[in-house]
Design a protein around this motif. Structure first.
Motif, PDB file in Angstrom:
ATOM      1  N   MET A 162       2.207  -4.058  -5.398  1.00  0.00           N
ATOM      2  CA  MET A 162       1.797  -4.612  -6.699  1.00  0.00           C
ATOM      3  C   MET A 162       1.641  -3.488  -7.724  1.00  0.00           C
ATOM      4  O   MET A 162       2.095  -3.608  -8.864  1.00  0.00           O
ATOM      5  CB  MET A 162       0.465  -5.362  -6.558  1.00  0.00           C
ATOM      6  N   ARG A 163       0.987  -2.389  -7.335  1.00  0.00           N
ATOM      7  CA  ARG A 163       0.788  -1.276  -8.278  1.00  0.00           C
ATOM      8  C   ARG A 163       2.129  -0.681  -8.693  1.00  0.00           C
ATOM      9  O   ARG A 163       2.328  -0.306  -9.845  1.00  0.00           O
ATOM     10  CB  ARG A 163      -0.117  -0.218  -7.649  1.00  0.00           C
ATOM     11  N   GLU A 164       3.051  -0.603  -7.733  1.00  0.00           N
ATOM     12  CA  GLU A 164       4.378  -0.072  -8.024  1.00  0.00           C
ATOM     13  C   GLU A 164       5.123  -0.989  -9.012  1.00  0.00           C
ATOM     14  O   GLU A 164       5.794  -0.522  -9.940  1.00  0.00           O
ATOM     15  CB  GLU A 164       5.172   0.052  -6.717  1.00  0.00           C
ATOM     16  N   ALA A 165       4.964  -2.308  -8.826  1.00  0.00           N
ATOM     17  CA  ALA A 165       5.628  -3.279  -9.715  1.00  0.00           C
ATOM     18  C   ALA A 165       5.090  -3.179 -11.135  1.00  0.00           C
ATOM     19  O   ALA A 165       5.840  -3.221 -12.107  1.00  0.00           O
ATOM     20  CB  ALA A 165       5.429  -4.704  -9.170  1.00  0.00           C
ATOM     21  N   VAL A 166       3.779  -3.018 -11.237  1.00  0.00           N
ATOM     22  CA  VAL A 166       3.143  -2.877 -12.563  1.00  0.00           C
ATOM     23  C   VAL A 166       3.639  -1.617 -13.253  1.00  0.00           C
ATOM     24  O   VAL A 166       3.964  -1.609 -14.446  1.00  0.00           O
ATOM     25  CB  VAL A 166       1.604  -2.867 -12.419  1.00  0.00           C
ATOM     26  N   SER A 167       3.737  -0.533 -12.490  1.00  0.00           N
ATOM     27  CA  SER A 167       4.232   0.727 -13.034  1.00  0.00           C
ATOM     28  C   SER A 167       5.687   0.596 -13.491  1.00  0.00           C
ATOM     29  O   SER A 167       6.072   1.071 -14.547  1.00  0.00           O
ATOM     30  CB  SER A 167       4.091   1.814 -11.964  1.00  0.00           C
ATOM     31  N   GLN A 168       6.482  -0.116 -12.686  1.00  0.00           N
ATOM     32  CA  GLN A 168       7.902  -0.270 -12.999  1.00  0.00           C
ATOM     33  C   GLN A 168       8.094  -1.088 -14.275  1.00  0.00           C
ATOM     34  O   GLN A 168       9.007  -0.827 -15.067  1.00  0.00           O
ATOM     35  CB  GLN A 168       8.617  -0.948 -11.819  1.00  0.00           C
ATOM     36  N   ARG A 169       7.213  -2.072 -14.502  1.00  0.00           N
ATOM     37  CA  ARG A 169       7.301  -2.897 -15.709  1.00  0.00           C
ATOM     38  C   ARG A 169       6.653  -2.219 -16.927  1.00  0.00           C
ATOM     39  O   ARG A 169       6.691  -2.760 -18.018  1.00  0.00           O
ATOM     40  CB  ARG A 169       6.607  -4.255 -15.475  1.00  0.00           C
ATOM     41  N   PRO A 197       7.239 -11.171  -8.180  1.00  0.00           N
ATOM     42  CA  PRO A 197       8.589 -11.078  -7.606  1.00  0.00           C
ATOM     43  C   PRO A 197       9.042  -9.635  -7.368  1.00  0.00           C
ATOM     44  O   PRO A 197       9.701  -9.341  -6.364  1.00  0.00           O
ATOM     45  CB  PRO A 197       9.471 -11.765  -8.656  1.00  0.00           C
ATOM     46  N   ILE A 198       8.688  -8.740  -8.291  1.00  0.00           N
ATOM     47  CA  ILE A 198       9.047  -7.328  -8.124  1.00  0.00           C
ATOM     48  C   ILE A 198       8.284  -6.743  -6.939  1.00  0.00           C
ATOM     49  O   ILE A 198       8.854  -6.044  -6.088  1.00  0.00           O
ATOM     50  CB  ILE A 198       8.732  -6.528  -9.410  1.00  0.00           C
ATOM     51  N   ALA A 199       6.980  -7.064  -6.869  1.00  0.00           N
ATOM     52  CA  ALA A 199       6.153  -6.553  -5.770  1.00  0.00           C
ATOM     53  C   ALA A 199       6.648  -7.062  -4.420  1.00  0.00           C
ATOM     54  O   ALA A 199       6.678  -6.317  -3.431  1.00  0.00           O
ATOM     55  CB  ALA A 199       4.692  -6.953  -5.988  1.00  0.00           C
ATOM     56  N   ALA A 200       7.054  -8.340  -4.374  1.00  0.00           N
ATOM     57  CA  ALA A 200       7.549  -8.909  -3.118  1.00  0.00           C
ATOM     58  C   ALA A 200       8.803  -8.173  -2.652  1.00  0.00           C
ATOM     59  O   ALA A 200       8.990  -7.929  -1.452  1.00  0.00           O
ATOM     60  CB  ALA A 200       7.838 -10.395  -3.298  1.00  0.00           C
ATOM     61  N   GLY A 201       9.657  -7.800  -3.603  1.00  0.00           N
ATOM     62  CA  GLY A 201      10.857  -7.033  -3.256  1.00  0.00           C
ATOM     63  C   GLY A 201      10.516  -5.681  -2.658  1.00  0.00           C
ATOM     64  O   GLY A 201      11.083  -5.277  -1.628  1.00  0.00           O
ATOM     65  N   TYR A 202       9.574  -4.977  -3.286  1.00  0.00           N
ATOM     66  CA  TYR A 202       9.122  -3.685  -2.742  1.00  0.00           C
ATOM     67  C   TYR A 202       8.522  -3.861  -1.351  1.00  0.00           C
ATOM     68  O   TYR A 202       8.761  -3.071  -0.440  1.00  0.00           O
ATOM     69  CB  TYR A 202       8.073  -3.049  -3.664  1.00  0.00           C
ATOM     70  N   TYR A 203       7.722  -4.912  -1.199  1.00  0.00           N
ATOM     71  CA  TYR A 203       7.049  -5.180   0.080  1.00  0.00           C
ATOM     72  C   TYR A 203       8.088  -5.385   1.191  1.00  0.00           C
ATOM     73  O   TYR A 203       7.962  -4.834   2.288  1.00  0.00           O
ATOM     74  CB  TYR A 203       6.164  -6.413  -0.092  1.00  0.00           C
ATOM     75  N   LEU A 204       9.132  -6.161   0.898  1.00  0.00           N
ATOM     76  CA  LEU A 204      10.167  -6.428   1.899  1.00  0.00           C
ATOM     77  C   LEU A 204      10.958  -5.167   2.234  1.00  0.00           C
ATOM     78  O   LEU A 204      11.369  -4.962   3.384  1.00  0.00           O
ATOM     79  CB  LEU A 204      11.115  -7.525   1.399  1.00  0.00           C
ATOM     80  N   GLU A 205      11.180  -4.313   1.227  1.00  0.00           N
ATOM     81  CA  GLU A 205      11.918  -3.059   1.467  1.00  0.00           C
ATOM     82  C   GLU A 205      11.201  -2.171   2.471  1.00  0.00           C
ATOM     83  O   GLU A 205      11.842  -1.448   3.235  1.00  0.00           O
ATOM     84  CB  GLU A 205      12.075  -2.275   0.153  1.00  0.00           C
ATOM     85  N   ARG A 206       9.860  -2.207   2.445  1.00  0.00           N
ATOM     86  CA  ARG A 206       9.094  -1.340   3.355  1.00  0.00           C
ATOM     87  C   ARG A 206       9.213  -1.806   4.799  1.00  0.00           C
ATOM     88  O   ARG A 206       8.971  -1.042   5.724  1.00  0.00           O
ATOM     89  CB  ARG A 206       7.605  -1.320   2.952  1.00  0.00           C
ATOM     90  N   GLY A 207       9.497  -3.129   4.977  1.00  0.00           N
ATOM     91  CA  GLY A 207       9.718  -3.660   6.316  1.00  0.00           C
ATOM     92  C   GLY A 207       8.452  -3.717   7.153  1.00  0.00           C
ATOM     93  O   GLY A 207       7.394  -3.228   6.768  1.00  0.00           O
TER      94      GLY A 207
END
Length: 214
Positions: free
Chosen positions: A204-211, A21-31
């Motif tokens: 995904m890597r960004e989400a893992v780092s954030q968690r 879910p976190i990765a999907a949010g980042y993905y959508l932000e990039r557009g």
């Protein structure tokens, strides 16, 4: 148009509840990315679908050697199982695994990636038959049953991480390091990654780092 393209993502239930879910949010932000099509299921089935091209990427545990033929794996972090119970459960004050057979136990079924690891944990602790055992990989059932009974839910940490953080469930203080295993990104080895896939892998890597996982 981005909506004309689909990026088909397979996700184990543990990552679908925590990191994806976190990765999907980042993905959508990039557009400008493809539309995400996210499905969950057992690890073996997802890897089979990846191999046949039905999925573009799988986020989950490292598969058995024969399941990884033709695929490549990049580890994101390691995860272990937890024994989750409702707040106030009788085992919280005395978390002795020898008492496990006295309680209903939700156990990973044969299709679950964690099944062999959980069986090792049981053997290592001298636990034989569990007379009140239910086998399931349904998170909706597991969550509801555990919160309303004295059941012990043996499940990947990622599935219940939010429940534990919010106090809806509690983890027994038992050593489950035997179940530690790599979680990561599986793709087809011979295939060039599309920009959409590269964007999602980066998210995904960004989400893992954030968690704070690694």
């Amino acid at each position: 148009m981005g909506s004309d393209r689909l990026l088909r993502v397979g996700a184990l239930p543990s990552v679908a509840a925590s990191i994806v879910p976190i990765a999907a949010g980042y993905y959508l932000e990039r557009g400008r990315g493809a539309t995400l099509d996210i499905v969950t299921g057992p690890n073996g089935l997802l890897l089979d679908q990846l191999r046949t091209g039905a999925l573009h990427v799988v986020i989950g545990r490292l598969g058995q050697p024969d399941a990884m033929i033709g695929l490549s794996f990049q580890q994101l972090y390691s995860e272990q199982v937890v024994l989750a119970v409702r707040p106030g459960h009788p085992l919280l004050g005395d978390p002795d695994l020898a008492r496990l057979p006295a309680f209903p136990v939700l156990y990973p079924n044969r299709a679950a990636a964690i099944r062999p690891l959980v069986e090792r944990l049981m053997v290592a602790n001298g636990i034989g038959r569990l007379p009140k055992r239910i086998e399931t990989v349904s998170n909706a059932f597991g969550r509801s049953f555990t919160r309303t009974t004295d059941a012990v839910w043996i499940i990947s940490n990622g599935v219940v991480a939010n429940d534990l953080a919010e106090g809806q469930l509690a983890a027994l203080a038992v050593d489950t390091r035997l179940t530690l295993g790599p979680v990561g990104i599986s793709t087809r080895a011979a295939e060039t990654h599309t920009p959409d896939l590269l964007l999602f892998m980066s998210a995904m890597r960004e989400a893992v780092s954030q968690r704070g996982l690694s």
